[in-house]
Design an enzyme around this catalytic site. Structure first.
Site, PDB file in Angstrom:
ATOM      1  CB  THR A   1      -0.846   0.052   1.266  1.00 44.72           C
ATOM      2  OG1 THR A   1      -1.959  -0.886   1.128  1.00 44.72           O
ATOM      3  CG2 THR A   1      -1.942   1.096   1.690  1.00 44.72           C
TER       4      THR A   1
ATOM      5  NE  ARG B   1      -9.382  -7.656   1.299  1.00 46.09           N
ATOM      6  CZ  ARG B   1      -8.443  -6.841   2.028  1.00 46.09           C
ATOM      7  NH1 ARG B   1      -8.473  -6.081   0.196  1.00 46.09           N
ATOM      8  NH2 ARG B   1      -7.630  -6.464   2.825  1.00 46.09           N
ATOM      9  CB  VAL B   2     -13.880  -3.104   0.373  1.00 44.70           C
ATOM     10  CG1 VAL B   2     -13.583  -2.133   0.652  1.00 44.70           C
ATOM     11  CG2 VAL B   2     -14.402  -3.237  -1.300  1.00 44.70           C
ATOM     12  N   GLY B   3     -10.666  -3.711   1.870  1.00 42.38           N
ATOM     13  CA  GLY B   3      -9.772  -3.386   3.073  1.00 42.38           C
ATOM     14  C   GLY B   3     -10.406  -2.639   3.010  1.00 42.38           C
ATOM     15  CG  ASP B   4      -6.395  -0.968   5.757  1.00 46.58           C
ATOM     16  OD1 ASP B   4      -6.236  -1.721   4.916  1.00 46.58           O
ATOM     17  OD2 ASP B   4      -5.380   0.165   6.972  1.00 46.58           O
TER      18      ASP B   4
ATOM     19  CB  THR C   1       0.501   0.305   4.428  1.00 44.30           C
ATOM     20  OG1 THR C   1       0.944  -1.464   4.556  1.00 44.30           O
ATOM     21  CG2 THR C   1       1.446   0.406   5.690  1.00 44.30           C
ATOM     22  N   GLY C   2      -1.562  -3.082   5.878  1.00 39.61           N
ATOM     23  CA  GLY C   2      -0.952  -3.911   6.412  1.00 39.61           C
ATOM     24  C   GLY C   2      -2.300  -4.646   6.326  1.00 39.61           C
TER      25      GLY C   2
ATOM     26  N   GLY D   1      -5.614  -5.894   5.871  1.00 40.40           N
ATOM     27  CA  GLY D   1      -6.992  -5.141   5.658  1.00 40.40           C
ATOM     28  C   GLY D   1      -7.602  -5.266   6.892  1.00 40.40           C
TER      29      GLY D   1
END
Length: 335
Positions: A199, A227-230, A250-251, A253
């Site tokens: 990210t 899928r949607v992350g953070d 960053t990680g 999510g």
């Protein structure tokens, strides 16, 4: 691997900026993703390419601040450069979904007003961070997704590209290896880990004392079903408030969403009086780690103090202010 550059001599030749630095110590902090970045992961040539792009992004963002520009503009300038660089998992060079597509997420937040904008699952917008800012400034909403986001991008004359623009051979090769591992029912943990956390992000403090934060990503390799992350979720991947701090994450999510990582750090600063280093350490090295997840954050306070905290093997990161310029890749803690 670290590079230091003292800039005091440069700014002694610019007395017109002195009162700005007395008012607010203009600063920009960036990251290019955390994850399996142990020494030896990249060749010297690859490390040099990463360092050059991190330097370029820092310089672009800091030039905005040095000339009296807004933190929002500095954040956008730095992230655009990293979105355009094929080595990062954002924009060109994004990882592939399970279906072999590049789907991009981004967000931005203004610490002065708490206005924010975000986009999720776009496939044809060259610079998602620009679209996120357009959502913030030119709509009544915070987040647009997929076709709706791209329709809004066209209405606002943002640059559109063919989906193939985002493809790079090294990401495509990794995707094919992942598909083969899945076909053979092999769990190649190292392969998936290498590309899970990429990210890019930036946080900035301008001469007026305003904070801003932004984040952009291609998400998790082999992600499924929209899928949607953070990254596009305000409070998880991005947060900025002049009363506390600005954060870009960053990680993994899913864990950053559950823990509302970015907001939690700023809440600890605002309500418990912690420094940004203390708050980031608690959230990343304790709460996140206790859940068995890893990643990192960059955090910037209104006084110019900052943290670059991660519990993974490394994080592409850098900072620039009137006294210091630094970039780094490896390490198991922020230094």
């Amino acid at each position: 691997m670290r590079i230091f550059l003292t800039l005091a001599a440069i700014f002694c030749a610019a007395p017109a900026m002195a009162e700005h630095y007395e008012t607010a110590p203009v600063t920009i902090v960036i990251h290019g993703g955390a994850g399996a970045l142990a020494p030896g992961r990249y060749t010297p040539e690859e490390e040099a390419a990463f360092e050059a792009k991190l330097n370029e992004a820092l310089d672009a963002g800091y030039a905005v601040l040095e000339n009296g520009g807004a933190a929002l503009d500095a954040v956008e300038a730095a992230i655009v450069l990293m979105e355009d660089a094929p080595m990062f998992n954002a924009g060109k060079g994004a990882v592939f979904t399970r279906d072999g597509k590049n789907e991009l997420d981004s967000s931005i937040m203004d610490g002065a007003t708490l206005n924010a904008g975000a986009v999720a699952g776009v496939t044809r917008v060259k610079n998602p961070i620009k679209l996120a800012r357009a959502v913030m400034e030119k709509s009544d909403h915070v987040m647009f997704a997929r076709d709706g986001a791209e329709k809004f991008a066209k209405e606002n004359d943002l640059e559109m590209v063919k989906p193939s623009y985002f493809k790079t051979e090294h990401r495509w090769d990794a995707y094919k290896r992942a598909l083969e591992a899945e076909k053979n029912k092999q769990k190649d943990a190292a392969l998936f880990h290498d590309f899970k956390y990429g990210t890019v992000g930036a946080v900035a403090l301008d001469a007026k004392g305003n904070l801003a934060a932004g984040t952009s990503t291609g998400g998790m390799m082999m992600k499924r079903y929209g899928r949607v992350g953070d990254t596009p979720i305000i409070g998880a991947g991005t947060f900025a408030d002049n009363k506390s701090c600005a954060v870009s994450s960053t990680g993994w999510g899913e864990y950053f969403i559950r823990l509302t990582i970015a907001r939690d750090i700023c809440a600890q600063v605002e309500y418990q009086g912690k420094s940004v280093e203390e708050a980031a350490d608690d959230v990343i090295n304790h709460r996140l780690q206790d859940m068995g997840a890893d990643g990192g954050v960059i955090v910037l306070a209104p006084d110019g103090s900052y943290a670059m905290t991660f519990n993974s093997k490394g994080m592409f990161r850098g900072v620039r202010n009137a006294e210091e310029k630094m970039i780094a890749i490896y390490g198991n803690k922020a230094e």
